[in-house]
Write a protein that holds these residues in place. Structure first.
Motif, PDB file in Angstrom:
ATOM      1  N   GLU A  54       0.820  -1.214   0.000  1.00  0.00           N
ATOM      2  CA  GLU A  54       0.000   0.000   0.000  1.00  0.00           C
ATOM      3  C   GLU A  54       0.857   1.270   0.000  1.00  0.00           C
ATOM      4  OE1 GLU A  54      -0.534  -2.560   2.186  1.00  0.00           O
ATOM      5  OE2 GLU A  54      -2.129  -3.351   0.885  1.00  0.00           O
ATOM      6  N   GLY A  55       2.178   1.115   0.031  1.00  0.00           N
ATOM      7  CA  GLY A  55       3.063   2.285   0.073  1.00  0.00           C
ATOM      8  C   GLY A  55       3.798   2.344   1.404  1.00  0.00           C
ATOM      9  N   VAL A  56       4.131   3.562   1.830  1.00  0.00           N
ATOM     10  CA  VAL A  56       4.870   3.735   3.082  1.00  0.00           C
ATOM     11  C   VAL A  56       3.948   3.484   4.273  1.00  0.00           C
ATOM     12  CG1 VAL A  56       6.124   5.364   4.537  1.00  0.00           C
ATOM     13  CG2 VAL A  56       6.489   5.373   2.061  1.00  0.00           C
ATOM     14  N   ASN A  57       4.412   2.685   5.206  1.00  0.00           N
ATOM     15  CA  ASN A  57       3.650   2.383   6.421  1.00  0.00           C
ATOM     16  C   ASN A  57       3.933   3.487   7.438  1.00  0.00           C
ATOM     17  OD1 ASN A  57       2.835   1.414   8.965  1.00  0.00           O
ATOM     18  ND2 ASN A  57       2.967  -0.704   8.256  1.00  0.00           N
ATOM     19  N   ASN A  58       3.039   4.458   7.535  1.00  0.00           N
ATOM     20  CA  ASN A  58       3.255   5.620   8.400  1.00  0.00           C
ATOM     21  C   ASN A  58       3.280   5.262   9.887  1.00  0.00           C
ATOM     22  OD1 ASN A  58       3.507   7.714   6.458  1.00  0.00           O
ATOM     23  ND2 ASN A  58       1.295   7.562   6.068  1.00  0.00           N
ATOM     24  N   THR A  59       2.518   4.254  10.275  1.00  0.00           N
ATOM     25  CA  THR A  59       2.520   3.835  11.680  1.00  0.00           C
ATOM     26  C   THR A  59       3.899   3.304  12.069  1.00  0.00           C
ATOM     27  OG1 THR A  59       0.174   3.265  11.584  1.00  0.00           O
ATOM     28  CG2 THR A  59       1.480   2.287  13.369  1.00  0.00           C
ATOM     29  N   LYS A  60       4.450   2.471  11.200  1.00  0.00           N
ATOM     30  CA  LYS A  60       5.786   1.931  11.466  1.00  0.00           C
ATOM     31  C   LYS A  60       6.834   3.040  11.424  1.00  0.00           C
ATOM     32  CE  LYS A  60       8.872  -1.831  10.157  1.00  0.00           C
ATOM     33  NZ  LYS A  60       9.093  -2.976   9.214  1.00  0.00           N
ATOM     34  N   LEU A  61       6.662   3.992  10.502  1.00  0.00           N
ATOM     35  CA  LEU A  61       7.589   5.113  10.401  1.00  0.00           C
ATOM     36  C   LEU A  61       7.632   5.902  11.709  1.00  0.00           C
ATOM     37  CD1 LEU A  61       9.437   7.079   8.901  1.00  0.00           C
ATOM     38  CD2 LEU A  61       7.376   8.190   7.980  1.00  0.00           C
ATOM     39  N   LYS A  62       6.486   6.188  12.275  1.00  0.00           N
ATOM     40  CA  LYS A  62       6.433   6.953  13.520  1.00  0.00           C
ATOM     41  C   LYS A  62       7.105   6.198  14.664  1.00  0.00           C
ATOM     42  CE  LYS A  62       2.307   9.653  12.394  1.00  0.00           C
ATOM     43  NZ  LYS A  62       0.885   9.941  12.741  1.00  0.00           N
TER      44      LYS A  62
END
Length: 279
Positions: A54-62
């Motif tokens: 789905e693209g960049v995993n923002n939750t994991k990024l944070k």
């Protein structure tokens, strides 16, 4: 009061750098600054760690950003704790731009810089000398102490002298900056061509100078190729010796054709190196 700076990668804290910097600052009564190179574009994770279908995993990024922030905070706290335990005057700088440029700029206003000889400020290991260290030594505006992985109390000083101004400059700077270490056993090593005498280069002037700064120094003069002879002798030294040398005087084109002595020593020996060069 002299100013010593110790450079750290906050994501990979070098305890050896801390140990050498704290000991020197305490012994010489220097003001110690911890320089934390916290470039936000340099992280402990790689971009592909975040990519999903789905693209960049923002939750994991944070979560990873928060982890890096906590790691850097803990590194600075470790440094601060070591300084307090040793009763030092100290300060911390968090530099957030390009690490090599920040550290070169910091060196303009420092008397001495201490850094891990294997520092990379990258995700991956590199062969010694690393690109970061080579770049730093080329343009550092103060003497640099490159330290090894494990702290060893300094018990002997080795001065490399080839008769050139840059080697004399390094010996002078060491004398001025770290006077307490001059009380240790000191050996001057010179390597000369096979068809020359065994006198120290610039014998009279050099010994006049040394009597005022290192009156109890011993001299070792050998013949041969400097890189071979010096490496051979330094490999026989016990842990605890510190080597003083001038380096990186040659222009960049010359360095492509022939390594600096400092490059050779970083590859071949496991002793701290005090490097100073006049421009």
């Amino acid at each position: 009061m002299k100013k010593i700076i110790a450079a750290f990668d906050g994501l990979n804290y070098a305890e050896n750098t801390e140990a050498y910097a704290v000991q020197i600052a305490r012994q010489e009564k220097m003001h110690l600054f911890g320089i934390f190179l916290d470039d936000p574009t340099y992280t402990s994770y790689k971009i592909y760690d975040l990519i999903t279908k789905e693209g960049v995993n923002n939750t994991k990024l944070k979560k990873l950003e928060a982890k890096d922030k906590a790691t850097r905070t803990a590194a600075a706290e470790n440094f601060e704790s070591a300084c307090r335990k040793s009763g030092l005057t100290y300060a911390i700088h968090h530099d957030h731009n390009t690490p090599i440029l920040e550290l070169k700029h910091e060196s303009i206003y420092a008397d001495l810089l201490v850094i891990n000889a294997k520092e990379t400020l990258t995700h991956y290991p590199e062969k010694v000398p690393t690109r970061f260290i080579r770049d730093l030594l080329t343009d550092a505006q103060c003497p640099v102490l490159l330290v090894q992985d494990t702290y060893q109390p300094i018990n002997k000083i080795i001065l490399l002298f080839d008769g050139e101004p840059t080697s004399v400059h390094a010996i002078k700077m060491f004398s001025y900056l770290l006077p307490h270490l001059k009380e240790l056993e000191t050996e001057v090593i010179s390597v000369k061509p096979a068809d020359t005498s065994l006198h120290v280069p610039d014998n009279k002037l050099m010994k006049e100078f040394m009597k005022r700064h290192y009156p109890n120094a011993s001299y070792t003069i050998v013949k041969g190729w400097p890189e071979d002879e010096i490496v051979k002798r330094l490999k026989k030294q016990a842990t605890g010796a510190l080597v003083v040398l001038g380096a990186y005087k040659r222009g960049s084109v010359s360095r492509w054709l022939r390594e600096s002595m400092a490059d050779t020593l970083m590859k071949e020996i496991k002793l701290p190196l005090f490097i100073a060069h006049n421009k």
